[in-house]
Design a protein around this motif. Structure first.
Motif, PDB file in Angstrom:
ATOM      1  N   VAL A   1       2.642  80.304 -32.005  1.00  0.00           N
ATOM      2  CA  VAL A   1       1.963  79.125 -33.035  1.00  0.00           C
ATOM      3  C   VAL A   1       2.678  79.730 -34.610  1.00  0.00           C
ATOM      4  CG1 VAL A   1       0.142  78.308 -34.461  1.00  0.00           C
ATOM      5  CG2 VAL A   1       0.258  78.484 -31.886  1.00  0.00           C
ATOM      6  N   TRP A   2       2.427  80.990 -34.667  1.00  0.00           N
ATOM      7  CA  TRP A   2       2.788  81.638 -36.256  1.00  0.00           C
ATOM      8  C   TRP A   2       4.280  81.665 -36.279  1.00  0.00           C
ATOM      9  CZ3 TRP A   2       0.060  80.910 -39.780  1.00  0.00           C
ATOM     10  CH2 TRP A   2       0.165  81.554 -41.015  1.00  0.00           C
ATOM     11  N   VAL A   3       4.843  81.988 -35.273  1.00  0.00           N
ATOM     12  CA  VAL A   3       6.422  81.952 -35.187  1.00  0.00           C
ATOM     13  C   VAL A   3       6.923  80.680 -35.561  1.00  0.00           C
ATOM     14  CG1 VAL A   3       8.748  82.387 -33.775  1.00  0.00           C
ATOM     15  CG2 VAL A   3       6.568  83.659 -33.276  1.00  0.00           C
ATOM     16  N   HIS A   4       6.206  79.572 -34.968  1.00  0.00           N
ATOM     17  CA  HIS A   4       6.660  78.294 -35.456  1.00  0.00           C
ATOM     18  C   HIS A   4       6.647  78.172 -37.204  1.00  0.00           C
ATOM     19  CE1 HIS A   4       8.146  76.886 -31.599  1.00  0.00           C
ATOM     20  NE2 HIS A   4       6.713  77.038 -31.033  1.00  0.00           N
ATOM     21  N   ALA A   5       5.374  78.429 -37.494  1.00  0.00           N
ATOM     22  CA  ALA A   5       4.948  78.488 -38.949  1.00  0.00           C
ATOM     23  C   ALA A   5       5.942  79.177 -39.827  1.00  0.00           C
ATOM     24  CB  ALA A   5       3.422  78.977 -39.107  1.00  0.00           C
ATOM     25  N   MET A   6       6.149  80.252 -39.507  1.00  0.00           N
ATOM     26  CA  MET A   6       7.136  81.171 -40.381  1.00  0.00           C
ATOM     27  C   MET A   6       8.719  80.777 -40.372  1.00  0.00           C
ATOM     28  SD  MET A   6       5.164  83.508 -41.858  1.00  0.00           S
ATOM     29  CE  MET A   6       4.272  81.973 -42.157  1.00  0.00           C
ATOM     30  N   GLU A   7       9.050  80.047 -39.330  1.00  0.00           N
ATOM     31  CA  GLU A   7      10.319  79.289 -39.227  1.00  0.00           C
ATOM     32  C   GLU A   7      10.441  78.056 -40.031  1.00  0.00           C
ATOM     33  OE1 GLU A   7      11.999  81.072 -34.857  1.00  0.00           O
ATOM     34  OE2 GLU A   7      11.165  79.138 -35.038  1.00  0.00           O
ATOM     35  N   THR A   8       9.515  77.371 -40.309  1.00  0.00           N
ATOM     36  CA  THR A   8       9.381  76.125 -41.094  1.00  0.00           C
ATOM     37  C   THR A   8       9.174  76.550 -42.529  1.00  0.00           C
ATOM     38  OG1 THR A   8       8.469  75.366 -38.941  1.00  0.00           O
ATOM     39  CG2 THR A   8       8.259  73.837 -40.892  1.00  0.00           C
ATOM     40  N   PRO A   9       9.839  75.842 -43.599  1.00  0.00           N
ATOM     41  CA  PRO A   9       9.718  76.110 -45.079  1.00  0.00           C
ATOM     42  C   PRO A   9       8.642  75.490 -45.503  1.00  0.00           C
ATOM     43  CG  PRO A   9      12.007  75.473 -44.325  1.00  0.00           C
ATOM     44  CD  PRO A   9      11.258  75.177 -43.095  1.00  0.00           C
ATOM     45  N   LYS A  10       8.015  75.831 -46.481  1.00  0.00           N
ATOM     46  CA  LYS A  10       6.833  75.341 -46.977  1.00  0.00           C
ATOM     47  C   LYS A  10       6.844  74.027 -47.190  1.00  0.00           C
ATOM     48  CE  LYS A  10       7.202  76.941 -51.892  1.00  0.00           C
ATOM     49  NZ  LYS A  10       8.291  77.966 -51.747  1.00  0.00           N
ATOM     50  N   ASP A  11       7.849  73.065 -47.535  1.00  0.00           N
ATOM     51  CA  ASP A  11       8.097  71.781 -47.912  1.00  0.00           C
ATOM     52  C   ASP A  11       8.326  71.130 -46.755  1.00  0.00           C
ATOM     53  OD1 ASP A  11      10.483  72.667 -47.462  1.00  0.00           O
ATOM     54  OD2 ASP A  11      11.528  71.475 -49.077  1.00  0.00           O
ATOM     55  N   ARG A  12       8.203  71.412 -45.664  1.00  0.00           N
ATOM     56  CA  ARG A  12       8.306  71.074 -44.132  1.00  0.00           C
ATOM     57  C   ARG A  12       7.301  71.269 -43.435  1.00  0.00           C
ATOM     58  NH1 ARG A  12      12.995  67.622 -44.562  1.00  0.00           N
ATOM     59  NH2 ARG A  12      13.135  67.713 -42.335  1.00  0.00           N
ATOM     60  N   LEU A  13       7.186  70.546 -42.177  1.00  0.00           N
ATOM     61  CA  LEU A  13       5.992  70.672 -41.299  1.00  0.00           C
ATOM     62  C   LEU A  13       6.572  70.408 -39.988  1.00  0.00           C
ATOM     63  CD1 LEU A  13       2.854  70.813 -41.657  1.00  0.00           C
ATOM     64  CD2 LEU A  13       2.897  68.343 -41.092  1.00  0.00           C
TER      65      LEU A  13
END
Length: 274
Positions: free
Chosen positions: A230-242
């Motif tokens: 779950v956190w890998v997906h979070a860290m791979e996604t820029p903060k202006d994306r979801l």
């Protein structure tokens, strides 16, 4: 007099050099007119091309209902622009107690709201059984604090059908002892960033702050029994994306434990609000 006769008479009235000048002027005038028309056409084409290639003008402003739309065959819900929080979601998170021991938590997770949440839980005693979330996220520290309190009290969490739990909200959601998500509920994550990055007057090591926050989140997810992918997906996604999880991923990663047993339409009218 015929046209041929009139033209012959006109030629007789002018010397050869005057006639050539008239012809040249006419050719120049026609050439200028043609060029003007071509330029006008190219200008219109360029404007159309600019409009077509400008994301700000062609891409619709993505709001919450857009990312909650059903998946089309072969499409994907991940990597969508971070939705714009409108209406109640843009306001600080508020809490509303409804029937069935359900506490509705809606709005942005503003700094300090975890204290109001703790006071609400303390005031309601054992009546609250489920915290129902609808939030675009916000303060990571407050989301972590509320998630830990939810687990400590052994409460359930839920995102109703068609509702949103994004950014830091899933941290609060996974605190639930039992975690339910309705059909087309949008649960999504992206990179965390230090609050100091938003304040130009604060000069700190933002990279260090972000790494520290990231470590706290990873430790918390491990404590809650959530797959760290779950956190890998979070860290791979820029903060202006979801990155919006698919239903099967929510189960595989242990983000949800079951589907909601109660549909929103079955919930009794609200009794109290804070």
């Amino acid at each position: 007099m015929t046209f041929k006769q009139r033209f012959s008479a006109w030629l007789a009235d002018y010397p050869d050099d005057a006639i050539l000048r008239k012809i040249f002027q006419g050719v120049v005038a026609v050439t200028i007119a043609v060029l003007a028309l071509d330029l006008a056409g190219m200008n219109g084409l360029l404007k159309s091309s600019d409009t077509a290639s400008s994301p700000a003008e062609t891409a619709p402003r993505l709001d919450v209902p857009a990312i909650l739309a059903p998946l089309l065959p072969g499409s994907d819900r991940r990597g969508v622009p971070m939705p714009r929080a409108d209406g109640a979601l843009a306001k600080p998170m508020s809490f509303e107690l409804v029937g069935g021991g359900r506490l509705m938590a809606s709005g942005t997770i503003t700094p300090g709201v975890s204290e109001a949440f703790a006071a609400e839980i303390a005031k309601r005693g054992d009546y609250v059984k489920t915290v129902v979330l609808n939030s675009p996220g916000g303060s990571v520290s407050d989301a972590l604090a509320m998630g830990r309190l939810i687990r400590e009290k052994r409460l359930a969490t839920e995102v109703e059908a068609g509702k949103l739990c994004a950014s830091s909200c899933p941290l609060m959601f996974v605190g639930g002892q039992e975690r339910r998500a309705g059909e087309k509920a949008a649960i999504g994550v992206h990179q965390v960033f230090a609050a100091s990055a938003l304040d130009p007057n604060v000069h700190r090591d933002e990279m260090s702050d972000a790494q520290r926050i990231s470590a706290r989140c990873q430790r918390y997810l491990g404590d809650m029994g959530i797959n760290l992918q779950v956190w890998v997906h979070a860290m791979e996604t820029p903060k202006d994306r979801l990155f919006v999880f698919k239903p099967d991923e929510l189960k595989t990663l242990n983000v949800v434990t079951s589907t909601p047993a109660v549909e929103p339409s079955e919930v009794p009218a609200a009794k109290t609000r804070t």
